[in-house]
Scaffold this active site. Structure first.
Site, PDB file in Angstrom:
ATOM      1  N   GLU A   1       0.584  -1.001  -0.246  1.00  0.00           N
ATOM      2  CA  GLU A   1       0.244   0.159  -0.238  1.00  0.00           C
ATOM      3  C   GLU A   1       0.765   0.975   0.109  1.00  0.00           C
ATOM      4  O   GLU A   1       2.435   1.617   1.020  1.00  0.00           O
ATOM      5  CB  GLU A   1      -0.955  -0.274   1.070  1.00  0.00           C
ATOM      6  CG  GLU A   1      -2.100   1.519   1.405  1.00  0.00           C
ATOM      7  CD  GLU A   1      -1.853   1.866   2.000  1.00  0.00           C
ATOM      8  OE1 GLU A   1      -1.313   3.078   1.807  1.00  0.00           O
ATOM      9  OE2 GLU A   1      -1.996   2.246   3.569  1.00  0.00           O
TER      10      GLU A   1
ATOM     11  N   CYS B   1      -1.996   7.739   4.491  1.00  0.00           N
ATOM     12  CA  CYS B   1      -2.009   6.932   3.670  1.00  0.00           C
ATOM     13  C   CYS B   1      -3.422   8.433   2.687  1.00  0.00           C
ATOM     14  O   CYS B   1      -3.427   7.939   1.362  1.00  0.00           O
ATOM     15  CB  CYS B   1      -2.699   6.052   3.380  1.00  0.00           C
ATOM     16  SG  CYS B   1      -1.151   5.123   4.637  1.00  0.00           S
TER      17      CYS B   1
END
Lengths: 525, 525
Positions: free
Chosen positions: A264, A301
């Site tokens: 990720e 994120c």
């Protein structure tokens, strides 16, 4: 529980023989003891050999025993109490309340996977009856999912608990039946050891083979590469930078036997501000957007790094409110000196882009490694012309992009890279435009949200924390939520296997009471 | 329906401008008209542009309409009647009965995916209710799977129907909602055009956008590489050689945006012969094994290329019966001159391995491109020492490996590469050993079968035609059976999306009557 500076390899505490590593308090620059020492190929080999030796026994234990094991880890982390929070606070610079919340989330994740194990659908038990009278006869076919094998997990800098040693990747892999070897993030070595010792203890208490869990530390990429390229490792979980993720993907692809990497990596989380929402509540959106932008010093994120709006009076009001809100925001300590330096560099690079100007900023830094929040503005045309404007700047920096009309907004959406999230601010009269955007954005992002802010990732069944490249290296997967377990499973078909040798999940009479697909029909009888 | 030698790009028939391609009758070496002409980058570009233009419309149509479309393709293929069978027979050298069976399977696959679409579980609809009173409040979260985008499919040499233009990959991708661009295998160009025209007609009849399907032809790797590296393509399906599959994987990984490749490549399908089964029915197993070995001239991915037994009198009886059965088997025509040449070379290379000797063979070839079945024998020790003994030889060749004891047999299993299938022949007194082997083999293979033969792959819900590398490039997937659709789907989470904009599958009240996971509980209300 004491922090010794050792690695945890199976049941042992092992002192590394490679370079010294030290935790740093980013708020002061001070070293926090004790010293750690990095491991090398020998420690990777030892951890992998133990993991391989543990795998068949671990995957054979009942889902109930695995669930209890995960719950013991959750309770053990909670039982660390202030010791854990204080250490994590010093190593990360994150506020205590944030870390307490993250600890709760970490425990919740482990307990969610315990419930997933008890539910049993993760096994995907599927049975097709034999049809001996058919021409040709159909054999008895039964399918279940089994774990892929030992998994390497890389701790993330920005979630010292929830995406690190006992974080989502570890919880999902252990739930699947995979032994886990974690490479601790060097930014929070002590936190990692504390949590690692909880898992080590839980392994012993549950009577599991010691190789179910190991924790390695090491500077640089060598130990990580050694881990990912070790033949025992069958999958990799990673949360971090695009460069770091791509390096792991490349190493995994170059193995004689390539393996999946769930990295990720990179997302700027665009937020589309539609006209009616803007005219009804533009200033409120601006203030909430700024809150989301600076939350956790922008070190998520899902930080909103891009806001896209249409030219007009409501934009002026939005801009004014955003600048005003930003001005009030203090600079705050970032996770590490390295992350702070990268933020400064990223902000400077955005500032160098022609036609992209800084329009607002928070208060100036008042201590080491503090990030000042900033807001830039540019036009959709300039944004389209210069690819650097789409680069993720990890921290509280965002770009406001101004479109001339809706067509330009849709065109911008169409050209975006893959994202973890995309947000639409829309009121009822905007819905037609919003629907058009939704069609574009569901192809771009793992999660599309309305009238909210992308920070805040719920741990639940329907969550997708994933998305098309470069948000992740595998768009079919999520790293948060119940279905994250699927990353570490693979299907196996059993044909005409004698009843005595069938896996429990596939036996006649459904002794585990699972939801199974029997001749195409779902049933839990 | 006439075969014109054109490519089918959307609704058009397009004459290629690159090198001429001709179908060859492998039984005679004769050219079969008409001439085809390969396409190049321009045709790839055109097909991809049409696919991209079609994607949003195609994915938005109802599952029912997609199901009906798949059924129309199935009926259209059946309606080709003898025209299709005769052309496929000439191009492949395969017997008419085999091709009729394969046609039935191809139609069944399309109809299975129609039923999968109507069932609706493929959408994985998942809903987590909002919890506005919680701290922090939980938003409304809903998840469904959506298609990944346009898919490239490479026709296989050995299944001109079931793994080619309208084969399993195409059926699964079209079911998922992905436009498909097929690269026809050059060994059966006319068959490909016939089937392609059926799909082209079905697209038009269903009122779908023309870009839902295109069929390209071309020699060499250039057009395939152009297709896989085109930015529009989001996934690849392939069945063929290890070298071919790995080349596609590498091309896909080197894209700016990497994409998944589902390559089914290489398997020698070991068969473990346990002592009691051998003493009870060794000669019968030998005869059935030889039947499986020569079926389809050994040109199945699941051909039994390895038989592993223990030293002893029952092995002698098995060997004798196998050699006797093999002696009766005629040589038969392979699919192409190239495949025949590779078989001859592979058999010669096996013969060159020290300590590996040919012990039996079928009748000598009586025509061009005919393969003579062969059986080799070696010891487990030699097999372990020389990796070349594990190489797949595509065709009716197999190696009998003799072990000294059960430990050697388990050790051999442990060292095997990934396989599509692994077979255990076992009677009740063998079950303890069989259980030990099963634990090893479920980690090695996508399908483990007892007391049968690996050729014959059922198209059903529980089938797994997949397995660890190098059997496939993605061990989490199957290319046969209902779950093959999952390869072409990815999850998207919808957070607080207004009711008016929610996808049908996720609307309140479950208007489609799907199985949905609502707050962790399965329900179809």
């Amino acid at each position: 529980m004491n922090i010794t500076g050792d690695m945890l390899i199976g049941a042992s505490a092992v002192r590394g023989t490679e370079a010294k590593l030290q935790a740093i308090d980013p708020a002061t620059g001070d070293v926090i003891g004790p010293d750690f020492h990095g491991g090398g190929a020998a420690e990777v080999e030892r951890a992998c050999a133990l993991a391989e030796a543990a795998f068949d026994e671990y995957r054979a234990i009942s889902p109930e025993r695995r669930a209890t094991f995960l719950e013991a880890i959750a309770s053990g982390i909670e039982a660390l109490g202030d010791t854990l929070i204080q250490r994590a606070q010093r190593e990360s610079g994150l506020p205590v309340a944030r870390l307490q919340g993250e600890r709760g989330r970490t425990a919740n994740q482990l307990r969610l996977f315990a419930s997933v194990l008890r539910d049993g659908r993760w096994q995907s038990a599927t049975l097709d009856s034999a049809l001996p009278e058919r021409t040709p006869p159909r054999p008895d076919l039964r399918m279940q999912k089994i774990p892929v094998g030992p998994v390497a997990v890389f701790g993330a800098s920005n979630f010292p608990l929830a995406f690190s040693v006992a974080g989502g990747d570890t919880a999902a892999a252990l739930a699947a039946g995979c032994p886990v070897i974690v490479k601790a993030h060097s930014a929070h070595l002590g936190t990692s050891e504390l949590v690692g010792r909880v898992i080590q203890r839980a392994v012993a208490d549950a009577g599991l083979p010691e190789g179910v869990f190991s924790l390695l530390v090491g500077a640089g990429v060598n130990i990580g590469t050694a881990l990912v390229t070790h033949p025992v490792i069958q999958a990799v979980g990673f949360t971090g930078s695009r460069a770091g993720g791509l390096a792991l993907v490349q190493a995994a692809n170059n193995r004689p036997q390539p393996i999946p990497v769930y990295a990720e990596m990179s997302s700027i989380n665009p937020m589309f501000l539609l006209p009616d929402a803007m005219s009804n509540r533009g200033p409120q959106i601006a203030r909430d957007f700024v809150e989301s932008l600076v939350l956790g010093v922008g070190q998520f994120c899902t930080n909103p790094g891009l806001a896209i709006a249409m030219e007009g009076p409501s934009l002026d009001a939005f801009r004014e409110a955003a600048i005003a809100a930003l001005t009030e925001k203090a600079a705050a300590t970032m996770l590490t000196p390295g992350i702070h330096a990268a933020y400064e560099k990223g902000v400077a690079q955005l500032g160098d882009i022609e036609g992209l100007k800084q329009i607002g900023a928070g208060k100036a830094p008042a201590g080491p490694n503090q990030a000042r929040p900033v807001l830039f503005e540019t036009t959709a045309q300039r944004f389209a012309e210069d690819h650097r404007a789409q680069a993720e700047v990890f921290g509280p920096s965002s770009v406001l992009v101004v479109c001339q009309d809706q067509a330009e907004m849709v065109a911008l959406a169409t050209r975006l890279e893959g994202q973890l999230t995309a947000t639409i601010q829309a009121d009822a009269p905007d819905y037609e435009s919003a629907g058009r955007l939704l069609t574009v954005l569901e192809r771009k992002a793992g999660r599309v949200l309305f009238n909210g802010y992308p920070t805040g990732v719920e741990v639940s069944h329907a969550m997708v924390h994933g998305g098309p490249f470069p948000a992740t290296s595998d768009t079919r997967a999520t790293s948060v939520g119940a279905t994250a377990i699927e990353r570490f499973l693979r299907p196996v078909c059993y044909q005409n296997v004698p009843a005595a040798l069938l896996p429990e999940a596939l036996k006649d009479g459904n002794p585990l009471g699972l939801w199974r697909l029997q001749d195409g029909k779902l049933s839990h009888r």
